[in-house]
Design a protein around this motif. Structure first.
Motif, PDB file in Angstrom:
ATOM      1  N   LEU A 302       0.832  -1.205   0.000  1.00 36.97           N
ATOM      2  CA  LEU A 302       0.000   0.000   0.000  1.00 36.97           C
ATOM      3  C   LEU A 302       0.867   1.255   0.000  1.00 36.97           C
ATOM      4  CD1 LEU A 302      -2.818  -1.003   2.524  1.00 36.97           C
ATOM      5  CD2 LEU A 302      -2.989  -0.848   0.040  1.00 36.97           C
ATOM      6  N   MET A 303       1.963   1.237   0.754  1.00 36.71           N
ATOM      7  CA  MET A 303       2.852   2.392   0.785  1.00 36.71           C
ATOM      8  C   MET A 303       3.499   2.611  -0.581  1.00 36.71           C
ATOM      9  SD  MET A 303       4.739   2.460   4.517  1.00 36.71           S
ATOM     10  CE  MET A 303       5.552   0.864   4.349  1.00 36.71           C
ATOM     11  N   PHE A 304       3.937   1.544  -1.213  1.00 36.25           N
ATOM     12  CA  PHE A 304       4.606   1.669  -2.508  1.00 36.25           C
ATOM     13  C   PHE A 304       3.661   2.241  -3.565  1.00 36.25           C
ATOM     14  CE2 PHE A 304       6.284  -0.118  -6.540  1.00 36.25           C
ATOM     15  CZ  PHE A 304       7.537   0.466  -6.506  1.00 36.25           C
ATOM     16  N   ILE A 305       2.389   1.841  -3.517  1.00 33.57           N
ATOM     17  CA  ILE A 305       1.415   2.341  -4.499  1.00 33.57           C
ATOM     18  C   ILE A 305       1.064   3.795  -4.212  1.00 33.57           C
ATOM     19  CG2 ILE A 305      -0.934   2.086  -5.365  1.00 33.57           C
ATOM     20  CD1 ILE A 305      -0.652  -0.922  -4.869  1.00 33.57           C
ATOM     21  N   GLY A 306       0.707   4.117  -2.971  1.00 33.11           N
ATOM     22  CA  GLY A 306       0.430   5.501  -2.595  1.00 33.11           C
ATOM     23  C   GLY A 306      -0.950   5.974  -3.006  1.00 33.11           C
ATOM     24  N   GLY A 307      -1.060   7.276  -3.293  1.00 36.47           N
ATOM     25  CA  GLY A 307      -2.350   7.906  -3.580  1.00 36.47           C
ATOM     26  C   GLY A 307      -2.468   8.373  -5.020  1.00 36.47           C
ATOM     27  N   ALA A 313      -0.428  12.970  -1.486  1.00 41.61           N
ATOM     28  CA  ALA A 313       0.060  11.630  -1.173  1.00 41.61           C
ATOM     29  C   ALA A 313       1.351  11.331  -1.911  1.00 41.61           C
ATOM     30  CB  ALA A 313      -1.001  10.583  -1.515  1.00 41.61           C
ATOM     31  N   GLY A 314       2.025  10.267  -1.471  1.00 38.37           N
ATOM     32  CA  GLY A 314       3.263   9.859  -2.109  1.00 38.37           C
ATOM     33  C   GLY A 314       3.086   8.561  -2.867  1.00 38.37           C
ATOM     34  N   GLY A 315       4.168   7.776  -2.970  1.00 44.10           N
ATOM     35  CA  GLY A 315       4.120   6.514  -3.679  1.00 44.10           C
ATOM     36  C   GLY A 315       4.227   6.691  -5.182  1.00 44.10           C
ATOM     37  N   ILE A 316       4.156   5.565  -5.901  1.00 40.73           N
ATOM     38  CA  ILE A 316       4.221   5.631  -7.359  1.00 40.73           C
ATOM     39  C   ILE A 316       2.888   6.083  -7.955  1.00 40.73           C
ATOM     40  CG2 ILE A 316       6.009   3.868  -7.476  1.00 40.73           C
ATOM     41  CD1 ILE A 316       3.836   1.892  -8.340  1.00 40.73           C
ATOM     42  N   LYS A 317       1.853   6.171  -7.152  1.00 44.55           N
ATOM     43  CA  LYS A 317       0.521   6.664  -7.478  1.00 44.55           C
ATOM     44  C   LYS A 317      -0.373   5.563  -8.057  1.00 44.55           C
ATOM     45  CE  LYS A 317       1.434  10.927  -6.249  1.00 44.55           C
ATOM     46  NZ  LYS A 317       2.838  10.824  -5.866  1.00 44.55           N
ATOM     47  N   VAL A 318      -1.645   5.645  -7.685  1.00 47.97           N
ATOM     48  CA  VAL A 318      -2.625   4.652  -8.140  1.00 47.97           C
ATOM     49  C   VAL A 318      -2.828   4.721  -9.651  1.00 47.97           C
ATOM     50  CG1 VAL A 318      -3.854   4.557  -5.940  1.00 47.97           C
ATOM     51  CG2 VAL A 318      -4.507   6.267  -7.633  1.00 47.97           C
ATOM     52  N   ALA A 391       8.027   6.565  -0.072  1.00 48.33           N
ATOM     53  CA  ALA A 391       6.646   6.868  -0.455  1.00 48.33           C
ATOM     54  C   ALA A 391       6.071   8.011   0.366  1.00 48.33           C
ATOM     55  CB  ALA A 391       5.780   5.621  -0.295  1.00 48.33           C
ATOM     56  N   THR A 392       6.891   8.661   1.182  1.00 52.18           N
ATOM     57  CA  THR A 392       6.494   9.800   2.042  1.00 52.18           C
ATOM     58  C   THR A 392       5.231   9.463   2.834  1.00 52.18           C
ATOM     59  OG1 THR A 392       5.178  10.955   0.337  1.00 52.18           O
ATOM     60  CG2 THR A 392       7.530  11.445   0.437  1.00 52.18           C
ATOM     61  N   VAL A 393       5.248   8.316   3.511  1.00 53.36           N
ATOM     62  CA  VAL A 393       4.092   7.866   4.288  1.00 53.36           C
ATOM     63  C   VAL A 393       4.212   8.307   5.735  1.00 53.36           C
ATOM     64  CG1 VAL A 393       2.775   5.859   5.059  1.00 53.36           C
ATOM     65  CG2 VAL A 393       3.733   5.911   2.756  1.00 53.36           C
ATOM     66  N   GLY A 394       5.239   7.813   6.451  1.00 54.73           N
ATOM     67  CA  GLY A 394       5.446   8.238   7.823  1.00 54.73           C
ATOM     68  C   GLY A 394       5.145   7.197   8.880  1.00 54.73           C
ATOM     69  N   VAL A 395       4.419   6.126   8.536  1.00 54.98           N
ATOM     70  CA  VAL A 395       4.243   5.064   9.528  1.00 54.98           C
ATOM     71  C   VAL A 395       5.580   4.370   9.724  1.00 54.98           C
ATOM     72  CG1 VAL A 395       1.798   4.683   9.099  1.00 54.98           C
ATOM     73  CG2 VAL A 395       3.472   3.473   7.721  1.00 54.98           C
ATOM     74  N   SER A 396       5.820   3.883  10.945  1.00 54.49           N
ATOM     75  CA  SER A 396       7.137   3.359  11.260  1.00 54.49           C
ATOM     76  C   SER A 396       7.026   2.045  12.011  1.00 54.49           C
ATOM     77  CB  SER A 396       7.926   4.375  12.100  1.00 54.49           C
ATOM     78  OG  SER A 396       9.152   3.828  12.547  1.00 54.49           O
ATOM     79  N   ALA A 397       7.997   1.196  11.777  1.00 58.33           N
ATOM     80  CA  ALA A 397       8.098  -0.057  12.530  1.00 58.33           C
ATOM     81  C   ALA A 397       8.739   0.167  13.886  1.00 58.33           C
ATOM     82  CB  ALA A 397       8.901  -1.080  11.728  1.00 58.33           C
ATOM     83  N   GLY A 398       9.080   1.426  14.188  1.00 57.36           N
ATOM     84  CA  GLY A 398       9.628   1.770  15.493  1.00 57.36           C
ATOM     85  C   GLY A 398      11.135   1.863  15.551  1.00 57.36           C
ATOM     86  N   ILE A 399      11.811   1.794  14.405  1.00 61.23           N
ATOM     87  CA  ILE A 399      13.274   1.793  14.429  1.00 61.23           C
ATOM     88  C   ILE A 399      13.885   3.129  14.008  1.00 61.23           C
ATOM     89  CG2 ILE A 399      13.266  -0.680  13.907  1.00 61.23           C
ATOM     90  CD1 ILE A 399      14.241   0.032  11.087  1.00 61.23           C
ATOM     91  N   THR A 400      13.056   4.082  13.597  1.00 58.68           N
ATOM     92  CA  THR A 400      13.600   5.352  13.098  1.00 58.68           C
ATOM     93  C   THR A 400      14.500   6.052  14.112  1.00 58.68           C
ATOM     94  OG1 THR A 400      11.673   5.650  11.678  1.00 58.68           O
ATOM     95  CG2 THR A 400      13.012   7.580  12.089  1.00 58.68           C
ATOM     96  N   PRO A 401      14.092   6.192  15.392  1.00 61.01           N
ATOM     97  CA  PRO A 401      14.987   6.865  16.344  1.00 61.01           C
ATOM     98  C   PRO A 401      16.304   6.131  16.565  1.00 61.01           C
ATOM     99  CG  PRO A 401      12.740   6.769  17.197  1.00 61.01           C
ATOM    100  CD  PRO A 401      12.797   5.868  16.006  1.00 61.01           C
ATOM    101  N   LEU A 414      15.817   9.997   0.700  1.00 63.66           N
ATOM    102  CA  LEU A 414      14.663   9.253   0.206  1.00 63.66           C
ATOM    103  C   LEU A 414      13.384  10.067   0.339  1.00 63.66           C
ATOM    104  CD1 LEU A 414      15.370   5.658   1.581  1.00 63.66           C
ATOM    105  CD2 LEU A 414      15.650   6.499  -0.751  1.00 63.66           C
ATOM    106  N   MET A 415      13.217  10.767   1.446  1.00 63.82           N
ATOM    107  CA  MET A 415      12.013  11.583   1.631  1.00 63.82           C
ATOM    108  C   MET A 415      11.967  12.725   0.631  1.00 63.82           C
ATOM    109  SD  MET A 415      11.427  11.726   5.788  1.00 63.82           S
ATOM    110  CE  MET A 415      13.073  12.327   6.205  1.00 63.82           C
ATOM    111  N   PHE A 416      13.116  13.343   0.381  1.00 65.76           N
ATOM    112  CA  PHE A 416      13.169  14.439  -0.583  1.00 65.76           C
ATOM    113  C   PHE A 416      12.857  13.950  -1.987  1.00 65.76           C
ATOM    114  CE2 PHE A 416      15.554  17.104  -3.588  1.00 65.76           C
ATOM    115  CZ  PHE A 416      15.016  18.338  -3.297  1.00 65.76           C
ATOM    116  N   VAL A 417      13.492  12.852  -2.384  1.00 70.72           N
ATOM    117  CA  VAL A 417      13.258  12.296  -3.718  1.00 70.72           C
ATOM    118  C   VAL A 417      11.817  11.826  -3.844  1.00 70.72           C
ATOM    119  CG1 VAL A 417      13.883  10.448  -5.311  1.00 70.72           C
ATOM    120  CG2 VAL A 417      15.659  11.660  -4.058  1.00 70.72           C
ATOM    121  N   GLY A 418      11.293  11.212  -2.790  1.00 67.74           N
ATOM    122  CA  GLY A 418       9.917  10.741  -2.824  1.00 67.74           C
ATOM    123  C   GLY A 418       8.914  11.858  -2.977  1.00 67.74           C
TER     124      GLY A 418
END
Length: 448
Positions: A302-307, A313-318, A391-401, A414-418
């Motif tokens: 879902l993140m890879f596809i995006g909006g 929204a980010g992702g490659i787009k629907v 995909a500029t989503v923002g949900v995290s598995a908790g490892i970002t910090p 990656l966020m800038f390019v996305g």
């Protein structure tokens, strides 16, 4: 003008878009590095400020510190301003200011705004930009009003505090930024429809794309007149939302650490909310890190596809996925051209879709490898984080910090390019476009 002059070097609109977003991120980094931006009064280190500013202006929502605890009110306002700027688009704002100051648009200003808003024609651009801004502010105001009222009535917040919470989260939701003022995002409101549904609706509307929204407002009673863009966007959005909701409900229904701890209505609400957010919303009402690996895989997709295209929204787009589905269907049927909705799709659009998928997939794969080398985390965790950033989503598995500075810089890139898009970045790096004045002899290759 002689070749190589400054105006010649940056004449491509995509270059200015990339420079504009980069400049906004750097300005935000500077502001967040000041003592008054931190709640403790101690200046934040530059990597934290850079990561947060880039995450905000790129509408991602990943964070290396607790937004509500680490940043002061000034810092939170800076973050909100960054994702508002990112949502409306640097060039959209620049075009609006041009209209207000001069009352007319020059050719260069029209081209710059066209590159950001993805307007197919240049006629009526001033009206389009005005409508984008007004519609955005209206949606944010309505969402903020509902959230403010709920915080006052249901959680005994004062008017000032409730209004602050409502405005911050409404702007964050409509712009698909995913920033929240609580360390657990929205998990404390998992069963509250007056909080989750307005935010989810704002995320969906913001993720449809302005061309689709405006067409629906004009001709919602005449679906036969809808463009292929609108049809593909709506169908793919409904399929992904419905399919994602059913998958998350089926997978997580008995998980005691996610949906299993809620009552049945709460499970339905949280399941729907969880299906909405990976498509670039970025909020979460259940513990993402506690989900089963199968749910992570669905979230990755879902993140890879995006909006939608030309959306917050980010992702490659629907639209990209929908277009490729038509390409595959035409190839399976042996048709010489690709048709959708009684229209023939241009070959250049097909190549663009293939390029977006290939470039994005390659970027994700390479970045995942690098981050696996830099961190001790597992493949599924690292892939989840890389996709969330790209995909500029923002949900995290908790490892970002826990990501080291080198890994944080990779996520910043990656966020800038996305945000600006792989093809936009590629065209920004190219000094000029060359038209081929001849065609080579055709040769058929063996494929597969």
């Amino acid at each position: 003008m002689r070749r190589g002059a400054p105006a010649e070097k940056f004449r491509h609109p995509a270059q200015v878009v990339a420079i504009g977003f980069g400049t906004a991120g750097l300005v935000g980094t500077g502001l967040l590095s000041t003592p008054m931006a931190a709640a403790s009064g101690v200046p934040s280190d530059w990597t934290t400020a850079l990561f947060t500013a880039t995450s905000a202006v790129s509408l991602t929502g990943l964070a290396v510190v607790d937004t509500g605890a680490h940043w002061s009110v000034f810092g939170e306002v800076v973050i909100a301003a960054l994702f508002q700027i990112g949502g409306l688009g640097i060039m959209t704002l620049a075009t609006l200011f041009t209209v207000l100051l001069s009352g007319r648009l020059g050719l260069r200003a029209r081209l710059l705004a066209q590159a950001e808003t993805k307007v197919l024609g240049m006629a009526g651009l001033r009206r389009v930009v005005r409508n984008v801004v007004l519609f955005s502010l209206l949606c944010e105001a309505v969402t903020a009003a509902v959230l403010t009222g709920r915080m006052m009535v249901g959680y005994d917040e004062s008017l000032g505090r409730a209004l602050y919470i409502g405005v911050f989260h409404s702007v964050s939701a409509f712009n698909n930024a995913g920033f929240a003022l609580w360390p657990d995002s929205l998990t404390r409101f998992a069963t509250d429809p007056w909080i989750c549904l307005p935010i989810a609706l704002a995320v969906i509307v913001g993720g449809l794309g302005f061309p689709v929204v405006f067409e629906l407002l004009r001709s919602w009673r005449r679906p036969r007149t809808w463009t292929v863009l609108t049809r593909i966007t709506l169908v793919m959005t409904v399929v992904l939302l419905a399919g994602g909701t059913l998958v998350f409900l089926a997978t997580e229904w008995r998980n005691p650490r996610t949906l299993g701890a809620l009552d049945d209505p709460g499970k339905l609400l949280a399941g729907f909310f969880t299906a909405v957010m990976p498509r670039s919303g970025g909020f979460n009402s259940i513990d993402i890190g506690a989900m089963y690996p199968s749910s992570w895989l669905v979230t990755d997709l879902l993140m890879f596809i995006g909006g939608g295209s030309a959306s917050t929204a980010g992702g490659i787009k629907v639209t990209t996925v929908g277009l490729l589905a038509f390409v595959i269907w035409a190839e399976l049927r042996g048709e010489p051209s690709v048709n959708a909705g009684h229209r023939r799709l241009a070959s250049s659009t097909q190549r663009q879709a293939v390029a977006i998928v290939f470039i994005s997939g390659t970027l994700v794969a390479l970045s995942t490898y690098v981050l696996l080398v830099l961190t001790p985390h597992s493949l599924d965790q690292v892939l989840f984080e890389v996709l969330s950033a790209t995909a500029t989503v923002g949900v995290s598995a908790g490892i970002t910090p826990e990501v080291p500075p080198a890994g944080r810089l990779l996520l910043v890139v990656l966020m800038f390019v996305g945000r600006i898009g792989p093809l936009t970045l590629g065209s920004a790096l190219a000094l000029r476009e060359r038209a081929r004045r001849y065609e080579l002899p055709e040769e058929r290759m063996i494929v597969g």
